[in-house]
Design a protein around this motif. Structure first.
Motif, mmCIF file in Angstrom:
data_model
loop_
_atom_site.group_PDB
_atom_site.id
_atom_site.type_symbol
_atom_site.label_atom_id
_atom_site.label_comp_id
_atom_site.label_asym_id
_atom_site.label_seq_id
_atom_site.Cartn_x
_atom_site.Cartn_y
_atom_site.Cartn_z
ATOM 1 N N LEU A 1 0.837 -1.202 0.000
ATOM 2 C CA LEU A 1 0.000 0.000 0.000
ATOM 3 C C LEU A 1 0.871 1.250 0.000
ATOM 4 C CD1 LEU A 1 -2.919 -0.688 2.508
ATOM 5 C CD2 LEU A 1 -3.158 -0.039 0.110
ATOM 6 N N SER A 2 0.474 2.224 -0.801
ATOM 7 C CA SER A 2 1.173 3.510 -0.783
ATOM 8 C C SER A 2 0.958 4.172 0.576
ATOM 9 C CB SER A 2 0.666 4.410 -1.910
ATOM 10 O OG SER A 2 -0.736 4.637 -1.773
ATOM 11 N N LYS A 3 1.850 5.087 0.925
ATOM 12 C CA LYS A 3 1.775 5.737 2.233
ATOM 13 C C LYS A 3 0.549 6.648 2.331
ATOM 14 C CE LYS A 3 6.744 5.722 3.160
ATOM 15 N NZ LYS A 3 7.934 6.558 3.437
ATOM 16 N N ALA A 4 0.024 6.706 3.548
ATOM 17 C CA ALA A 4 -1.103 7.617 3.789
ATOM 18 C C ALA A 4 -0.611 9.050 3.742
ATOM 19 C CB ALA A 4 -1.734 7.299 5.138
ATOM 20 N N GLY A 5 -1.482 9.961 3.345
ATOM 21 C CA GLY A 5 -1.093 11.367 3.288
ATOM 22 C C GLY A 5 -2.190 12.222 2.706
ATOM 23 N N LEU A 6 -1.859 13.470 2.493
ATOM 24 C CA LEU A 6 -2.795 14.422 1.895
ATOM 25 C C LEU A 6 -2.377 14.704 0.469
ATOM 26 C CD1 LEU A 6 -3.120 16.957 4.865
ATOM 27 C CD2 LEU A 6 -4.684 15.097 4.263
ATOM 28 N N CYS A 7 -3.356 15.112 -0.354
ATOM 29 C CA CYS A 7 -3.060 15.469 -1.739
ATOM 30 C C CYS A 7 -3.951 16.621 -2.178
ATOM 31 C CB CYS A 7 -3.245 14.263 -2.661
ATOM 32 S SG CYS A 7 -4.954 13.745 -2.844
ATOM 33 N N TYR A 8 -3.576 17.221 -3.287
ATOM 34 C CA TYR A 8 -4.370 18.316 -3.855
ATOM 35 C C TYR A 8 -5.269 17.753 -4.951
ATOM 36 C CZ TYR A 8 -5.555 22.369 -6.736
ATOM 37 O OH TYR A 8 -6.228 23.310 -7.470
ATOM 38 N N ASN A 9 -6.573 18.022 -4.847
ATOM 39 C CA ASN A 9 -7.538 17.602 -5.859
ATOM 40 C C ASN A 9 -7.897 18.810 -6.712
ATOM 41 O OD1 ASN A 9 -9.754 16.786 -7.374
ATOM 42 N ND2 ASN A 9 -10.560 15.475 -5.735
ATOM 43 N N PRO A 10 -7.359 18.889 -7.946
ATOM 44 C CA PRO A 10 -7.601 20.076 -8.773
ATOM 45 C C PRO A 10 -9.046 20.213 -9.229
ATOM 46 C CG PRO A 10 -6.440 18.386 -10.037
ATOM 47 C CD PRO A 10 -6.489 17.916 -8.625
ATOM 48 N N SER A 11 -9.805 19.097 -9.278
ATOM 49 C CA SER A 11 -11.185 19.181 -9.773
ATOM 50 C C SER A 11 -12.085 19.952 -8.826
ATOM 51 C CB SER A 11 -11.748 17.772 -9.998
ATOM 52 O OG SER A 11 -11.792 17.052 -8.779
ATOM 53 N N ILE A 12 -11.759 19.905 -7.513
ATOM 54 C CA ILE A 12 -12.566 20.654 -6.541
ATOM 55 C C ILE A 12 -11.720 21.703 -5.821
ATOM 56 C CG2 ILE A 12 -14.223 18.789 -6.210
ATOM 57 C CD1 ILE A 12 -12.752 18.044 -3.647
ATOM 58 N N ASN A 13 -10.472 21.877 -6.302
ATOM 59 C CA ASN A 13 -9.562 22.864 -5.722
ATOM 60 C C ASN A 13 -9.490 22.726 -4.209
ATOM 61 O OD1 ASN A 13 -7.724 24.975 -5.882
ATOM 62 N ND2 ASN A 13 -9.306 26.531 -5.513
ATOM 63 N N SER A 14 -9.084 21.525 -3.768
ATOM 64 C CA SER A 14 -9.118 21.249 -2.338
ATOM 65 C C SER A 14 -7.981 20.301 -1.952
ATOM 66 C CB SER A 14 -10.455 20.610 -1.969
ATOM 67 O OG SER A 14 -10.472 20.180 -0.633
ATOM 68 N N ILE A 15 -7.520 20.418 -0.701
ATOM 69 C CA ILE A 15 -6.590 19.462 -0.117
ATOM 70 C C ILE A 15 -7.416 18.387 0.564
ATOM 71 C CG2 ILE A 15 -4.734 19.117 1.551
ATOM 72 C CD1 ILE A 15 -3.900 20.805 -0.804
ATOM 73 N N GLN A 16 -7.127 17.135 0.274
ATOM 74 C CA GLN A 16 -7.937 16.067 0.847
ATOM 75 C C GLN A 16 -7.098 14.816 1.101
ATOM 76 O OE1 GLN A 16 -10.710 15.811 -2.522
ATOM 77 N NE2 GLN A 16 -9.911 13.768 -2.938
ATOM 78 N N ASP A 17 -7.710 13.835 1.734
ATOM 79 C CA ASP A 17 -7.042 12.574 2.036
ATOM 80 C C ASP A 17 -6.706 11.856 0.725
ATOM 81 O OD1 ASP A 17 -6.051 10.479 3.555
ATOM 82 O OD2 ASP A 17 -7.955 9.405 3.490
ATOM 83 N N ARG A 18 -5.462 11.359 0.633
ATOM 84 C CA ARG A 18 -5.037 10.676 -0.579
ATOM 85 C C ARG A 18 -5.492 9.225 -0.555
ATOM 86 N NH1 ARG A 18 1.240 10.526 -1.448
ATOM 87 N NH2 ARG A 18 1.079 8.874 0.102
ATOM 88 N N ILE A 19 -6.004 8.773 -1.674
ATOM 89 C CA ILE A 19 -6.413 7.382 -1.787
ATOM 90 C C ILE A 19 -5.164 6.503 -1.802
ATOM 91 C CG2 ILE A 19 -7.542 5.667 -3.260
ATOM 92 C CD1 ILE A 19 -9.331 7.917 -4.301
ATOM 93 N N ARG A 20 -5.168 5.475 -0.970
ATOM 94 C CA ARG A 20 -4.020 4.570 -0.912
ATOM 95 C C ARG A 20 -4.194 3.458 -1.947
ATOM 96 N NH1 ARG A 20 -2.725 2.798 5.082
ATOM 97 N NH2 ARG A 20 -0.718 2.335 4.111
ATOM 98 N N ASP A 21 -3.162 3.259 -2.726
ATOM 99 C CA ASP A 21 -3.188 2.239 -3.780
ATOM 100 C C ASP A 21 -2.197 1.132 -3.468
ATOM 101 O OD1 ASP A 21 -4.979 3.732 -5.472
ATOM 102 O OD2 ASP A 21 -3.284 5.021 -5.993
ATOM 103 N N TRP A 22 -2.424 -0.039 -4.075
ATOM 104 C CA TRP A 22 -1.465 -1.124 -4.007
ATOM 105 C C TRP A 22 -0.441 -0.903 -5.114
ATOM 106 C CZ3 TRP A 22 -1.040 -4.402 -0.079
ATOM 107 C CH2 TRP A 22 -2.132 -4.544 0.789
ATOM 108 N N VAL A 23 0.789 -0.638 -4.735
ATOM 109 C CA VAL A 23 1.824 -0.216 -5.675
ATOM 110 C C VAL A 23 2.860 -1.328 -5.863
ATOM 111 C CG1 VAL A 23 3.627 1.492 -6.151
ATOM 112 C CG2 VAL A 23 1.510 2.187 -5.012
#
Length: 374
Positions: A160-182
């Motif tokens: 699993l990718s690390k937990a963290g925050l990310c920027y969502n340009p579609s809603i111009n917001s900082i939000q929880d990043r979806i964790r993926d299997w990498v």
């Protein structure tokens, strides 16, 4: 395989030179259950996706020869009909189109590979049209001399990718990043057959291990059918055992320092050779003799070498030498100097006390602060 031959095969894992015909994969869970299997014609992948695969394949052909990349041979009895060697040959010759054969390979890996987390087994089949070399050995002709048909296996952890925050340009917001299997870089892999003297060598393969001391011995023996090999760390420890057994109570500081200097000098002299420097039984004996160990101390050398290392085994010089530093350790102090400056450290008796003596000039720092050493 030497550095040039490994680099030549690595260069095939690019869009311009790609010789991959097929790719197969099996995603294995931490419970050793198959979660997913896939098979594709590699050239059908989109360019961006293909680049990511190329990075993984090239990683399995990287690192230090003798540490991360190990040339493994097949014992003659394992090249007989029905053995692991025949299975690998059949897998290669099937061009990965025989589903039953590929599934059998996955089963062998899952049964023998020691890994407690999720991982991905990837197999590719490729055919390299080997160009001829110019007379001077530098340039390449366009005309082909031979074909190098091979398979490359990569075993990659999936986490699993690390937990963290990310920027969502579609809603111009900082939000929880979806964790993926990498899929991560390969921990182990192998190239079969080896590419020696720029031709296929069915009697050997090239094994990759991200961590030199984790060689997956059971996997190597049962799935690949190769001879047991000594890791870089084991080679170094065995060489040290030979010295201790030879010198016994007379393990003199000057002799050990001379062995260090002579070994590094041998490596320096051989640095432009295509093959890494190897030391067999006679070369190790000569090194010890040239470093000041008398003949009477070498009486049991051959017996010790056969028992500790093996009569017909050799050691890679880069695995048993310290090429970057010369280290002296006492219970209270560790002194490290550049490998080529080992001669500046001496053991002397001063006022009845044995001391490590290191000459210094006026430039001395203590905890990063220049001090007056006069």
């Amino acid at each position: 395989m030497n550095k040039k031959e490994i680099l030549e095969i690595r260069k095939q894992f690019t869009p311009e030179n790609c010789a991959i015909t097929r790719i197969c994969g099996c995603y294995v869970g931490s419970d050793k259950e198959e979660r997913l299997k896939f098979k594709e014609a590699f050239l059908s992948f989109p360019e961006e996706e293909a680049f990511k695969y190329f990075d993984i394949f090239k990683k399995a052909l990287s690192g230090t020869i003798g540490k991360n990349l190990i040339h493994m041979g097949f014992p003659l009895d394992r090249e007989l009909s029905g053995g692991a060697h025949e299975f690998l040959r059949n897998l290669k010759e099937s061009k990965l189109t025989d589903d039953a054969l590929v599934d059998e390979f996955y089963g062998k890996v899952i049964e023998s590979y020691d890994f407690g987390e999720n991982y991905l087994i990837m197999l590719v089949h490729a055919v390299y049209d080997i160009p001829g070399k110019a007379v001077d050995g530098n340039g390449m002709f366009d005309a082909s001399e031979n074909l190098y048909e091979h398979i490359l296996c990569c075993i990659c952890p999936v986490a699993l990718s690390k937990a963290g925050l990310c920027y969502n340009p579609s809603i111009n917001s900082i939000q929880d990043r979806i964790r993926d299997w990498v899929v991560g870089e390969p921990t182990n892999g192998f190239l079969f057959p080896a590419f020696n003297d720029r031709t296929p060598d069915l009697h050997h393969l090239l094994f990759y291990s991200k961590k030199p001391e984790e060689l997956q011995d059971y996997f190597v023996a049962s799935v690949l059918g190769c001879s047991e090999v000594m890791s870089a760390g084991t080679q170094k420890e065995s060489f040290q055992d030979i010295i201790v057994n030879t010198l016994k109570d007379d393990c003199d500081y000057t002799v050990i320092r001379t062995i260090h200097e002579n070994l590094n000098e041998m490596i320096e002299e051989a640095k432009d050779e295509p093959e890494p420097l190897e030391l067999g039984k006679q070369e190790v004996r000569k090194l010890l003799a040239n470093s000041g160990i008398p003949d009477e101390k070498l009486k049991t050398f051959e017996k010790d070498y056969n028992e500790i290392i093996g009569a017909h085994r050799s050691l890679l010089a880069s695995n048993i030498a310290e090429t970057k530093k010369f280290s002296i350790k006492t219970p209270e102090v560790v002194v490290d100097v550049n490998a080529d400056q080992s001669g500046i450290v001496n053991i002397l008796e001063i006022s009845g006390i044995k001391c490590l003596v290191i000459p210094i000039d006026d430039e001395v720092e203590v905890n990063g602060i220049a001090v007056n050493a006069k």
